[in-house]
Write a protein that holds these residues in place. Structure first.
Motif, PDB file in Angstrom:
ATOM      1  N   SER A  61      14.035  22.126   2.086  1.00  0.00           N
ATOM      2  CA  SER A  61      12.838  22.627   2.666  1.00  0.00           C
ATOM      3  C   SER A  61      11.896  21.473   2.789  1.00  0.00           C
ATOM      4  O   SER A  61      11.213  21.251   3.712  1.00  0.00           O
ATOM      5  CB  SER A  61      12.276  23.932   2.278  1.00  0.00           C
ATOM      6  N   ALA A  62      11.852  20.975   1.602  1.00  0.00           N
ATOM      7  CA  ALA A  62      10.745  19.887   1.218  1.00  0.00           C
ATOM      8  C   ALA A  62      10.966  18.630   1.916  1.00  0.00           C
ATOM      9  O   ALA A  62      10.267  17.849   2.538  1.00  0.00           O
ATOM     10  CB  ALA A  62      10.513  19.577  -0.240  1.00  0.00           C
ATOM     11  N   LYS A  63      12.270  18.193   2.266  1.00  0.00           N
ATOM     12  CA  LYS A  63      12.740  17.072   2.761  1.00  0.00           C
ATOM     13  C   LYS A  63      12.462  17.153   4.131  1.00  0.00           C
ATOM     14  O   LYS A  63      12.159  16.176   5.003  1.00  0.00           O
ATOM     15  CB  LYS A  63      14.196  16.993   2.342  1.00  0.00           C
ATOM     16  N   LYS A  64      12.568  18.368   4.790  1.00  0.00           N
ATOM     17  CA  LYS A  64      12.369  18.556   6.332  1.00  0.00           C
ATOM     18  C   LYS A  64      11.045  18.154   6.549  1.00  0.00           C
ATOM     19  O   LYS A  64      10.560  18.082   7.742  1.00  0.00           O
ATOM     20  CB  LYS A  64      12.915  20.040   6.883  1.00  0.00           C
ATOM     21  N   ARG A  65      10.085  18.399   5.769  1.00  0.00           N
ATOM     22  CA  ARG A  65       8.754  18.466   6.023  1.00  0.00           C
ATOM     23  C   ARG A  65       8.237  16.755   6.274  1.00  0.00           C
ATOM     24  O   ARG A  65       7.198  16.599   6.824  1.00  0.00           O
ATOM     25  CB  ARG A  65       7.645  18.890   5.062  1.00  0.00           C
ATOM     26  N   PHE A  66       8.869  15.913   5.792  1.00  0.00           N
ATOM     27  CA  PHE A  66       8.865  14.537   5.939  1.00  0.00           C
ATOM     28  C   PHE A  66       7.270  13.959   5.748  1.00  0.00           C
ATOM     29  O   PHE A  66       6.813  13.563   6.525  1.00  0.00           O
ATOM     30  CB  PHE A  66       9.395  13.913   7.245  1.00  0.00           C
ATOM     31  N   LYS A  67       6.798  14.539   4.518  1.00  0.00           N
ATOM     32  CA  LYS A  67       5.653  14.051   4.217  1.00  0.00           C
ATOM     33  C   LYS A  67       5.262  12.728   3.659  1.00  0.00           C
ATOM     34  O   LYS A  67       6.420  12.254   2.967  1.00  0.00           O
ATOM     35  CB  LYS A  67       4.776  15.120   3.283  1.00  0.00           C
ATOM     36  N   MET A  68       4.180  11.932   3.621  1.00  0.00           N
ATOM     37  CA  MET A  68       3.979  10.612   3.136  1.00  0.00           C
ATOM     38  C   MET A  68       3.663  10.884   1.939  1.00  0.00           C
ATOM     39  O   MET A  68       2.488  10.598   1.409  1.00  0.00           O
ATOM     40  CB  MET A  68       2.995  10.057   3.991  1.00  0.00           C
TER      41      MET A  68
ATOM     42  N   ALA B 265       0.968  -1.201   0.020  1.00  0.00           N
ATOM     43  CA  ALA B 265       0.022  -0.030  -0.088  1.00  0.00           C
ATOM     44  C   ALA B 265       0.849   1.274   0.099  1.00  0.00           C
ATOM     45  O   ALA B 265       1.915   1.236   0.588  1.00  0.00           O
ATOM     46  CB  ALA B 265      -0.577   0.163   1.340  1.00  0.00           C
ATOM     47  N   LYS B 266       0.274   2.203  -0.511  1.00  0.00           N
ATOM     48  CA  LYS B 266       1.208   3.273  -0.734  1.00  0.00           C
ATOM     49  C   LYS B 266       1.544   3.969   0.699  1.00  0.00           C
ATOM     50  O   LYS B 266       2.717   4.439   0.674  1.00  0.00           O
ATOM     51  CB  LYS B 266       0.351   4.570  -1.331  1.00  0.00           C
ATOM     52  N   GLY B 267       0.836   4.018   1.615  1.00  0.00           N
ATOM     53  CA  GLY B 267       1.217   4.619   2.992  1.00  0.00           C
ATOM     54  C   GLY B 267       2.036   3.592   3.545  1.00  0.00           C
ATOM     55  O   GLY B 267       3.293   4.201   4.068  1.00  0.00           O
ATOM     56  N   SER B 268       2.227   2.523   3.276  1.00  0.00           N
ATOM     57  CA  SER B 268       3.014   1.490   4.016  1.00  0.00           C
ATOM     58  C   SER B 268       4.670   1.594   3.229  1.00  0.00           C
ATOM     59  O   SER B 268       5.720   1.612   3.519  1.00  0.00           O
ATOM     60  CB  SER B 268       2.797   0.242   3.832  1.00  0.00           C
ATOM     61  N   MET B 269       4.293   1.761   1.912  1.00  0.00           N
ATOM     62  CA  MET B 269       5.378   2.296   1.002  1.00  0.00           C
ATOM     63  C   MET B 269       6.323   3.237   1.351  1.00  0.00           C
ATOM     64  O   MET B 269       7.564   3.302   1.421  1.00  0.00           O
ATOM     65  CB  MET B 269       4.913   2.094  -0.447  1.00  0.00           C
ATOM     66  N   TYR B 270       5.652   4.433   1.579  1.00  0.00           N
ATOM     67  CA  TYR B 270       6.353   5.760   2.047  1.00  0.00           C
ATOM     68  C   TYR B 270       6.922   5.487   3.434  1.00  0.00           C
ATOM     69  O   TYR B 270       8.138   6.149   3.600  1.00  0.00           O
ATOM     70  CB  TYR B 270       5.513   6.727   1.798  1.00  0.00           C
ATOM     71  N   ARG B 271       6.292   4.700   4.179  1.00  0.00           N
ATOM     72  CA  ARG B 271       6.934   4.680   5.664  1.00  0.00           C
ATOM     73  C   ARG B 271       8.273   3.966   5.569  1.00  0.00           C
ATOM     74  O   ARG B 271       9.345   4.304   5.946  1.00  0.00           O
ATOM     75  CB  ARG B 271       5.988   3.995   6.696  1.00  0.00           C
TER      76      ARG B 271
END
Length: 348
Positions: free
Chosen positions: A298-305, A2-8
């Motif tokens: 800056s984008a990397k620090k946000r650590f979004k999924m 799943a996409k959420g699991s993949m990004y984690r």
């Protein structure tokens, strides 16, 4: 997965890799060193790039060897990350291989067209042919850009290049490079459409600014150095930037000269590109990359999924490798410390 699991999983892996990026202190120490081989030794003994130089003797490394090993190391990093993707996301990630393959093809074209150096083509191919079909024997025998284009028949690049084969040698290199970049962004856009809408937004939020700046750079160079027609410049422009739509890009292409173009760009977020100072042409690309460097950090620090962490990491690694190569080159020519810093993407 799943996409959420993949990004984690992917973001955790990237966080570990990111912790090994070079520090400011590493940059400063390398700039102060006196030869490419000493820089290679420093990287091997003091940084994560030591993995790239495994079983290699730094004392025997010259500039081209260091660059080749760094690029091969980048391939290995990409191979580790692509393992976590499948389906449309895997195809999207493969576009990064396409990007670096294009770097190789541009290098080959420059060796053939400008240097007339046909003896060292193979050693400049790190990415080309690794992940897709290219007739390598034919490519390595090429002695003109026209022959390079012929060697790419049957590849994803050929439809974008075939119209350049007209027997003319005038400005062929510039058109060749622009056509390859057009190919990359066209193929990339097709693959972006197949990932989630959330990830599409994340992609254009980061890459849209780069597309804007590339269009400005190409229009400027096309007018100043190659005297291309507005129609021809517009034909090579890229879609889907953050700030400029189809109509605005066309207006830029029809500016009567670079002065008028500069006035059009002056009050946009990219006014720094065409300030008219004496270093404008020399440092335009570095200024573009530095603009992107801060956006990516800056984008990397946000650590979004979403896809932004992967995109940021891949670009930051590339920037770091390009900086290492710049440091090696500057040391090789004995450039003073303060002057050498000006050529880096990362501000030191």
């Amino acid at each position: 997965m799943a996409k959420g699991s993949m990004y984690r999983v992917v973001n955790t892996k990237i966080a570990s890799m990111s912790s090994r990026l070079l520090r400011d202190e590493d940059y400063k120490k390398m700039i102060a060193l006196k030869s490419p081989s000493v820089i290679a030794l420093y990287l091997k003994e003091n940084t994560a790039y030591g993995d790239f130089f495994k079983d290699q003797d730094p004392n025997l490394m010259h500039r081209n060897e260091i660059e080749r090993l760094l690029k091969e190391g980048l391939i290995n990093l990409m191979d580790k990350l692509i393992h976590y993707f499948n389906g449309d996301y895997r195809n999207f990630f493969k576009c990064f291989y396409l990007k670096y393959e294009i770097y190789d093809l541009k290098r080959i074209a420059r060796l053939v067209h400008i240097d007339k150096n046909f003896e060292h083509l193979r050693e400049n191919l790190v990415f080309a042919g690794k992940y897709r079909y290219i007739d390598m024997d034919m490519l390595l025998k090429a002695q003109s850009i026209e022959e390079i284009i012929e060697s790419l028949e049957g590849t994803v690049y050929h439809p974008f290049l075939k119209n350049l084969v007209n027997g003319s040698t005038t400005e062929t290199l510039y058109r060749f490079e622009m056509a390859l970049d057009k190919a990359y962004f066209s193929i990339l856009e097709e693959n972006v459409k197949k990932i989630s809408e959330e990830d599409q937004r994340a992609f254009y939020d980061l890459y849209g600014s780069y597309i804007d700046m590339l269009n400005i750079q190409w229009i400027y160079r096309g007018k100043k150095y190659y005297k291309l027609t507005p129609e021809e410049i517009f034909n090579y422009s890229i879609n889907r930037g953050n700030r400029f739509n189809y109509k605005k890009i066309k207006t830029f292409c029809y500016a009567k000269d670079t002065n008028e173009l500069s006035k059009m760009i002056e009050n946009t977020p990219y006014g720094f590109m065409l300030k008219g100072d004496s270093l404008q042409d020399i440092f335009m690309e570095r200024r573009m990359n530095r603009f992107m460097y801060f956006r990516l950090k800056s984008a990397k620090k946000r650590f979004k999924m979403d896809i932004s962490i992967l995109l940021s990491f891949m670009e930051l690694i590339e920037f770091e490798i390009r900086d290492i190569i710049s440091i090696v080159e500057n040391v090789r020519y004995g450039m003073e410390y303060e002057e050498a810093k000006k050529y880096l993407i990362k501000a030191i």
